[in-house]
Design a protein around this motif. Structure first.
Motif, PDB file in Angstrom:
ATOM      1  N   GLU A 130      -6.080   5.181  -8.045  1.00  0.00           N
ATOM      2  CA  GLU A 130      -6.390   6.525  -7.557  1.00  0.00           C
ATOM      3  C   GLU A 130      -6.706   6.468  -6.062  1.00  0.00           C
ATOM      4  OE1 GLU A 130      -9.360  10.315  -8.502  1.00  0.00           O
ATOM      5  OE2 GLU A 130      -9.435   8.488  -9.763  1.00  0.00           O
ATOM      6  N   ARG A 131      -6.091   7.362  -5.311  1.00  0.00           N
ATOM      7  CA  ARG A 131      -6.218   7.347  -3.858  1.00  0.00           C
ATOM      8  C   ARG A 131      -7.226   8.384  -3.378  1.00  0.00           C
ATOM      9  NH1 ARG A 131       0.292   7.787  -2.555  1.00  0.00           N
ATOM     10  NH2 ARG A 131       0.978   6.108  -3.961  1.00  0.00           N
ATOM     11  N   ILE A 132      -7.782   8.122  -2.218  1.00  0.00           N
ATOM     12  CA  ILE A 132      -8.659   9.117  -1.609  1.00  0.00           C
ATOM     13  C   ILE A 132      -7.825  10.275  -1.060  1.00  0.00           C
ATOM     14  CG2 ILE A 132     -10.413   7.425  -0.952  1.00  0.00           C
ATOM     15  CD1 ILE A 132      -9.315   7.630   1.941  1.00  0.00           C
TER      16      ILE A 132
ATOM     17  N   VAL B  96       0.839  -1.204   0.000  1.00  0.00           N
ATOM     18  CA  VAL B  96       0.000   0.000   0.000  1.00  0.00           C
ATOM     19  C   VAL B  96       0.871   1.250   0.000  1.00  0.00           C
ATOM     20  CG1 VAL B  96      -1.606   1.359   1.396  1.00  0.00           C
ATOM     21  CG2 VAL B  96      -2.030  -1.077   1.038  1.00  0.00           C
ATOM     22  N   ALA B  97       1.936   1.236   0.811  1.00  0.00           N
ATOM     23  CA  ALA B  97       2.828   2.391   0.893  1.00  0.00           C
ATOM     24  C   ALA B  97       3.450   2.721  -0.457  1.00  0.00           C
ATOM     25  CB  ALA B  97       3.921   2.133   1.919  1.00  0.00           C
ATOM     26  N   ALA B  98       3.623   1.698  -1.315  1.00  0.00           N
ATOM     27  CA  ALA B  98       4.186   1.906  -2.646  1.00  0.00           C
ATOM     28  C   ALA B  98       3.104   2.175  -3.691  1.00  0.00           C
ATOM     29  CB  ALA B  98       5.013   0.687  -3.059  1.00  0.00           C
ATOM     30  N   GLY B  99       1.857   2.304  -3.240  1.00  0.00           N
ATOM     31  CA  GLY B  99       0.768   2.655  -4.144  1.00  0.00           C
ATOM     32  C   GLY B  99       0.080   1.494  -4.806  1.00  0.00           C
TER      33      GLY B  99
ATOM     34  N   THR C 243      -1.425  12.177   5.538  1.00  0.00           N
ATOM     35  CA  THR C 243      -0.752  11.835   4.288  1.00  0.00           C
ATOM     36  C   THR C 243      -0.711  10.316   4.116  1.00  0.00           C
ATOM     37  OG1 THR C 243       1.416  11.844   5.376  1.00  0.00           O
ATOM     38  CG2 THR C 243       0.687  13.903   4.323  1.00  0.00           C
ATOM     39  N   TRP C 244      -0.552   9.909   2.871  1.00  0.00           N
ATOM     40  CA  TRP C 244      -0.458   8.479   2.557  1.00  0.00           C
ATOM     41  C   TRP C 244       0.790   7.898   3.216  1.00  0.00           C
ATOM     42  CZ3 TRP C 244      -4.302   5.996   0.018  1.00  0.00           C
ATOM     43  CH2 TRP C 244      -4.067   4.688  -0.432  1.00  0.00           C
ATOM     44  N   PRO C 245       0.718   6.681   3.750  1.00  0.00           N
ATOM     45  CA  PRO C 245       1.918   6.078   4.370  1.00  0.00           C
ATOM     46  C   PRO C 245       3.092   6.064   3.391  1.00  0.00           C
ATOM     47  CG  PRO C 245      -0.026   4.730   4.775  1.00  0.00           C
ATOM     48  CD  PRO C 245      -0.443   5.773   3.791  1.00  0.00           C
ATOM     49  N   SER C 246       4.268   6.332   3.905  1.00  0.00           N
ATOM     50  CA  SER C 246       5.455   6.359   3.054  1.00  0.00           C
ATOM     51  C   SER C 246       6.130   4.998   3.031  1.00  0.00           C
ATOM     52  CB  SER C 246       6.443   7.420   3.546  1.00  0.00           C
ATOM     53  OG  SER C 246       6.799   7.179   4.893  1.00  0.00           O
ATOM     54  N   GLN C 247       6.749   4.692   1.909  1.00  0.00           N
ATOM     55  CA  GLN C 247       7.461   3.423   1.757  1.00  0.00           C
ATOM     56  C   GLN C 247       8.687   3.430   2.658  1.00  0.00           C
ATOM     57  OE1 GLN C 247       8.179   2.371  -2.339  1.00  0.00           O
ATOM     58  NE2 GLN C 247       9.747   0.860  -1.802  1.00  0.00           N
ATOM     59  N   ARG C 248       8.885   2.328   3.372  1.00  0.00           N
ATOM     60  CA  ARG C 248      10.013   2.230   4.307  1.00  0.00           C
ATOM     61  C   ARG C 248      10.937   1.084   3.917  1.00  0.00           C
ATOM     62  NH1 ARG C 248       7.568   2.241  10.287  1.00  0.00           N
ATOM     63  NH2 ARG C 248       9.799   2.073  10.739  1.00  0.00           N
TER      64      ARG C 248
END
Length: 517
Positions: free
Chosen positions: A488-490, A428-431, A503-508
């Motif tokens: 497409e994200r909310i 999810v973090a990567a879209g 904000t959308w979770p960031s990739q870690r």
């Protein structure tokens, strides 16, 4: 003439759609039949849980589990591989034996915590002491030399080993409330006393070890009969053991009343140096869109207080059984169906984060990912994970799942993105549209999640079989869908806590060298 051509074209299209619908129904019916009449779940459970056992990252059992999965997939005609993503402190649990030897003899129920050094076969024998009520940090420092050569208990003695639901069922209302108030008071005072040492519940073990303690005893009760959480040690040279509530309480009272209890601890673990860590990947190659992916996801690792049956043996079995059935009933999928059995989820989603980081070309072309992790129960919740149009395709796919399964499922659209918890969050973090198949509890948080009771007998195979059918049909529908899923994200709402835009979770990035100094 043009009208006639249009009519003929419409007839051909209608015929094609009808044939496709018939073929689709046949595949789905065959998936259901195979799952119900030729289930391999009990065999998978036996081999993974009884034969291999717990799968702590860095242990030989973890590598055995990866190799076992490859062998199973190969036997089903599914190519599989182990992908190295990092290294970890190698460690192997041996025999743990804990005996009270004074003021009487009794074997105690407990275990050494993970990544703790061995005592050797002779073990250690020492008096058990408790932390006294302290005035302040100076008082603790004055007391600290007394721990030398002693085994120190650092968890609160619980006032009751009965879970709250048992009290609620049998106690009077006044008695139940009194117990809860007394427990809250004891907990508050215990926490304050630990704070007065100048340390916290995590750092105090190191202070005691440095002061010459012979060992540490903990008891992390999980609020259920006989259930304790089992994690890792915080000492480097002395044994740390976790005792079940009943035995911990007995030792604590003996020390409290001045009976000077002694215990003998034998914990024969092994240090194995630095070992590689892996993900196991298997795939059924797509025929029309092989560079697009439907991913089945479950972590293979576990904590090692028990067999890791519901965390995450059941999720592993669901994905393996779904892949077996899909290969048999749907051998030529439109899109590639890939399964990931991730390593070191328990230490921070490391295996799946590594895969996302190492395979951006796959992540960029994920049609959908379905993850299963939390227990043995039938799936009851599916969220759209914050993808704006997830309702359109997920509900269409779910429509083909038997009503007796979907009637139990609550959906939330568009939902919100997961920032952690399980491996779907890495994607999810990567879209990527990644969805968690969340299960009915069966008291998972109390009795099996990271506990000494997460064993084969807790599996509810009817529920797991239902999850196999759900997963296999969702994978089939996602693969066959003529449309590529929208990413497409909310727009996330304002945070009630901070008042700022979420904000959308960031990739870690993963931890690729774990437990290595």
């Amino acid at each position: 003439m043009k009208y006639l051509k249009r009519l003929m074209l419409s007839a051909v299209l209608l015929s094609t759609l009808t044939i496709h619908a018939q073929d689709s129904r046949e595949v789905i019916d065959n998936i259901i039949k195979e799952a119900n009449e030729n289930s391999q779940l009990e065999v998978l459970a036996y081999e993974l849980l009884d034969v291999i056992g717990p799968r702590l990252v860095g242990t030989p059992q973890m590598k055995v589990a990866h190799d076992w999965a490859i062998t199973k997939y190969s036997g089903w005609g599914i190519p599989a591989r182990n992908e190295k993503w990092g290294e970890w402190r190698g460690w192997e649990r041996g025999i743990t034996h804990i005996d009270m030897v004074s003021p009487r003899v009794e074997s105690l129920n407990g275990t050494q915590l993970a990544w703790n050094p061995s005592t050797g076969s002779k073990g250690i024998t020492a008096e058990v002491i408790i932390i006294p009520t302290l005035k302040d940090e100076a008082d603790f420092q004055n007391w600290l030399p007394k721990v030398k050569g002693k085994i120190v208990m650092i968890s609160m003695m619980q006032p009751t080993g009965r879970p709250d639901y048992n009290w609620e069922k049998f106690a009077t209302e006044a008695s139940f409330e009194k117990m809860k108030n007394d427990r809250d008071s004891m907990t508050s005072e215990w926490n304050k006393n630990i704070a007065r040492t100048g340390y916290n519940s995590r750092s105090i073990s190191e202070a005691l070890e440095n002061a010459g303690a012979a060992g540490i005893v903990t008891s992390y009760w999980s609020r259920g009969f006989g259930a304790n959480k089992i994690f890792s040690s915080r000492t480097k040279k002395i044994p740390t053991i976790e005792l079940e509530l009943e035995d911990y309480g007995m030792l604590y009272r003996l020390a409290q009343y001045g009976s000077q209890p002694k215990i003998k601890v034998v914990a024969e673990s092994k240090e194995l140096g630095v070992v590689p860590t892996f993900n196991t990947i298997a795939e059924i190659k797509g025929t029309e869109k092989p560079e697009e992916y439907v991913i089945l996801s479950a972590h293979l690792d576990s904590w090692d207080g028990a067999q890791g049956a519901t965390d995450n043996g059941t999720g592993t079995m669901v994905m393996m059984e779904a892949m077996r059935i899909l290969k048999k009933m749907y051998p030529n999928p439109k899109r590639t169906i890939l399964v990931g059995h991730w390593g070191s989820e328990e230490q921070g989603l490391n295996g799946s984060r590594a895969f996302v980081e190492d395979h951006p070309e796959i992540v960029a072309n994920v049609q959908a990912l379905f993850n299963q992790d939390n227990g043995t129960g039938r799936v009851k919740d599916i969220s759209g994970a914050g993808f704006l149009h997830s309702y359109e395709y997920l509900t269409r796919w779910l429509h083909e799942v038997p009503r007796e399964i979907t009637s139990e499922i609550e959906t939330e659209f568009p939902g919100s993105p997961s920032s952690g918890g399980s491996d779907n969050a890495s994607f999810v973090a990567a879209g990527a549209p990644a969805f968690n198949l969340s299960s009915l509890s069966w008291d998972y948080g109390t009795y099996t999640w990271h506990t000494n009771r997460d064993t084969y007998d807790k599996i509810v195979f009817d529920d797991v079989r239902s999850n196999v059918i759900l997963t296999a049909i969702l994978a089939y529908m996602a693969s066959e869908d003529p449309n590529t899923t929208s990413r497409e994200r909310i727009i996330l709402p304002m945070s009630r806590r901070t008042g700022e835009q979420q904000t959308w979770p960031s990739q870690r990035s993963p931890t690729r060298k774990g437990g290595i100094d």
